[in-house]
Design an enzyme around this catalytic site. Structure first.
Site, PDB file in Angstrom:
ATOM      1  N   GLU A 144     -34.481  59.958  -6.847  1.00 39.11           N
ATOM      2  CA  GLU A 144     -34.410  58.795  -7.740  1.00 39.11           C
ATOM      3  C   GLU A 144     -35.694  57.967  -7.788  1.00 39.11           C
ATOM      4  O   GLU A 144     -35.701  56.792  -7.368  1.00 39.11           O
ATOM      5  CB  GLU A 144     -33.240  57.886  -7.335  1.00 39.11           C
ATOM      6  CG  GLU A 144     -31.885  58.575  -7.353  1.00 39.11           C
ATOM      7  CD  GLU A 144     -30.714  57.603  -7.183  1.00 39.11           C
ATOM      8  OE1 GLU A 144     -30.946  56.435  -6.840  1.00 39.11           O
ATOM      9  OE2 GLU A 144     -29.577  58.027  -7.389  1.00 39.11           O
TER      10      GLU A 144
ATOM     11  N   GLU B 249     -25.619  63.865  -6.423  1.00 38.79           N
ATOM     12  CA  GLU B 249     -24.847  62.712  -5.931  1.00 38.79           C
ATOM     13  C   GLU B 249     -23.838  62.295  -6.978  1.00 38.79           C
ATOM     14  O   GLU B 249     -24.153  62.226  -8.168  1.00 38.79           O
ATOM     15  CB  GLU B 249     -25.736  61.483  -5.672  1.00 38.79           C
ATOM     16  CG  GLU B 249     -26.546  61.542  -4.415  1.00 38.79           C
ATOM     17  CD  GLU B 249     -27.382  60.277  -4.198  1.00 38.79           C
ATOM     18  OE1 GLU B 249     -26.953  59.172  -4.625  1.00 38.79           O
ATOM     19  OE2 GLU B 249     -28.457  60.403  -3.617  1.00 38.79           O
TER      20      GLU B 249
HETATM   21  C1  FCB Z   1     -27.989  56.236  -5.001  1.00 32.90           C
HETATM   22  C2  FCB Z   1     -28.798  56.541  -3.751  1.00 32.90           C
HETATM   23  C3  FCB Z   1     -27.944  56.791  -2.531  1.00 32.90           C
HETATM   24  C4  FCB Z   1     -26.759  55.856  -2.462  1.00 32.90           C
HETATM   25  C5  FCB Z   1     -26.004  55.846  -3.764  1.00 32.90           C
HETATM   26  C6  FCB Z   1     -24.772  54.977  -3.780  1.00 32.90           C
HETATM   27  O1  FCB Z   1     -28.777  55.499  -5.887  1.00 32.90           O
HETATM   28  O2  FCB Z   1     -29.601  57.676  -3.959  1.00 32.90           O
HETATM   29  O3  FCB Z   1     -28.765  56.691  -1.405  1.00 32.90           O
HETATM   30  O4  FCB Z   1     -27.134  54.609  -2.068  1.00 32.90           O
HETATM   31  O5  FCB Z   1     -26.856  55.448  -4.804  1.00 32.90           O
END
Ligand code: FCB
Length: 473
Positions: free
Chosen positions: A176, A371
């Site tokens: 990110e 994620e």
């Molecule tokens: C993302 C991050 C991860 C976590 C989630 C909820 O932006 O990559 O580390 O904090 O959000």
């Protein structure tokens, strides 16, 4: 078809394609603890979390989930849940405490041991090289606003690849970059906590350049065919009213395009406002070609879409927030959506659309959801269990969106739930729990939540079950 239509109709499990991998993700600073052990250097998150007022409750990652010592327990949990892959991150300050220079062998040994614990249990290790814990000394020398940081990152990436290249299954250069650049350097909500438009635009570019430079190094060091990719957080942008297509295009360009376009097409977007887009002299000849070098997969982090409209921000309306750097524009939560404990909208269709958009934009590029998950107000119940129906529902809906996209032919090869464990949720500290496994932060005991059992069922059957009878129709 809307989610609710879909929910009422499907009565059979929806299978993932053969070979689809269901896994879980974590990140070094959020879980490891052992902040001062075995030669680890200080990271920007150590400094930030120890600065009063920066993190809820004054929480820090000093101990976190203690995974530095308990990684075997974590591997055993992954195995118990039948998960195929584990996405974890490597802490740069453990490997090179001063950012550059001396290599800390104990740091490398630790990750070798983590990888071995996974391989012994037939779990694929997926390593992210940067999940936000920049060595503090590198920040002191300019951090991501400086080009030299990208060069130092590539060196560090090469050292890790030399040590672990033959045992790690897949590599992710960056997690990110949007959040690192914007939260770290523009809004200051994250480490290093700067509020500087010029530095933020430079950081944007240098994070991507770091990916490009590391990619070159990794290709030289890793055994041929080892997959390398990058993880981007992507947010479908939606209009809050008719006639604001231009605003949507601009926000999409700034939020998504500033990362997607350089990586996929070797250019910065034209619809973004000039101060958001890096330009000369920060961007040098040849940079975009490097950033655009072929990747083997794209990692997608998805949590929720972004609704935007023109108007003044009303702090009294839940879910509304001003758009940083965008006076007169607010993001908001339209009525009718559930929201998670973070206040984030629950919208699995956003993920479905996003996967299709990426497949259209770069046909054939393998995709992984690296994620996806939700925070909920979990607690240890009197029966000794953690019942988290909100998360079970969230994951069920989003896994269903993935299975539908894959069934349509989107080249989606895997899904990592965020997160294996409740952990240090950045500026929210331990207040926000994202784990499918509960962590009691008084003694670091792990308790499998209902959602972990749900994910285990999906992993075991390779399919997403029909929605439960009791869901609203
Ligand atoms: C993302 C991050 C991860 C976590 C989630 C909820 O932006 O990559 O580390 O904090 O959000």
């Amino acid at each position: 078809m809307s989610t609710s239509d879909h929910a009422t109709r499907r009565t059979e499990p929806l299978p993932f394609p053969a070979g689809f991998r269901v896994g879980a993700a974590t990140a070094s600073y959020q879980i490891e603890g052992a902040a001062a052990e075995d030669g680890r250097g200080v990271s920007i998150w150590d400094t930030f979390s120890h600065t009063p007022g920066k993190v809820r409750g004054g929480d820090t990652g000093d101990v976190a989930c203690d995974s530095y010592h308990r990684y075997r327990d974590d591997a055993a949990l992954l195995a118990e849940l039948g998960l195929a892959s584990y996405r974890f991150s490597i802490s740069w300050p453990r490997i090179r405490p001063d950012g550059r220079g001396t290599v800390n062998q104990k740091g490398l040994d630790h990750y070798k041991a983590v990888v071995e614990a996974l391989l012994e249990r037939s779990i694929e290790p997926v390593a992210t090289l940067y999940h936000w814990d920049l060595p503090q000394v590198v920040e002191d020398e300019g951090g991501w606003a400086a080009r030299s940081t990208a060069e130092a990152f590539a060196e560090y990436a090469g050292i890790v690849a030399e040590a672990l290249g033959d045992v790690v299954g897949k590599w992710i250069t960056m997690n990110e970059p949007q959040v690192s650049a914007n939260h770290g350097y523009r809004t200051g909500e994250h480490a290093p906590g700067l509020r500087d438009e010029v530095k933020a635009a430079a950081a944007n570019h240098h994070l991507l350049l770091a990916h490009g430079l590391a990619l070159e190094v990794l290709r030289g060091v890793l055994p041929g065919g080892t997959p390398v990719g990058i993880t981007l957080d992507l947010h479908p942008v939606r209009p809050g009213a008719d006639g604001i297509e231009e605003l949507v295009a601009m926000v999409d360009a700034e939020q998504n395009g500033c990362y997607l376009e350089p990586v996929l097409h070797g250019r910065y977007p034209t619809a973004a406002r000039p101060h958001m887009v890096p330009g000369a002299p920060v961007v040098r000849d040849g940079d975009l070609e490097r950033i655009h070098a072929p990747i083997d997969f794209l990692g997608v982090n998805y949590y929720s879409p972004l609704y935007v409209r023109y108007g003044a921000w009303n702090a009294l309306v839940g879910g509304e927030a001003p758009r940083p750097g965008h006076p007169g524009v607010v993001s908001y939560a339209p009525p009718g959506f559930e929201r998670t404990a973070m206040g984030w909208l629950v919208d699995p269709e956003g993920l479905y659309e996003l996967l299709h958009r990426l497949a259209d934009e770069r046909p054939g590029l393998p995709l992984y959801v690296t994620e996806n998950g939700c925070a909920a107000e979990d607690y240890l119940a009197t029966d000794g269990q953690v019942h988290d129906p909100e998360r079970v529902k969230y994951l069920h809906l989003h896994l269903d969106a993935c299975a539908r996209a894959a069934a349509d032919g989107v080249p989606l090869h895997g899904y990592f739930v965020w997160s294996l464990l409740d952990n240090f949720e950045w500026a929210w500290g331990f207040q926000k729990r994202f784990g499918i496994v509960f962590v009691d932060f008084s003694d670091r005991r792990r308790v499998v939540k209902d959602s972990a059992r749900f994910v285990a069922q999906v992993a075991a059957t390779g399919a997403v079950p029909p929605f439960p009878e009791h869901w609203p129709r």
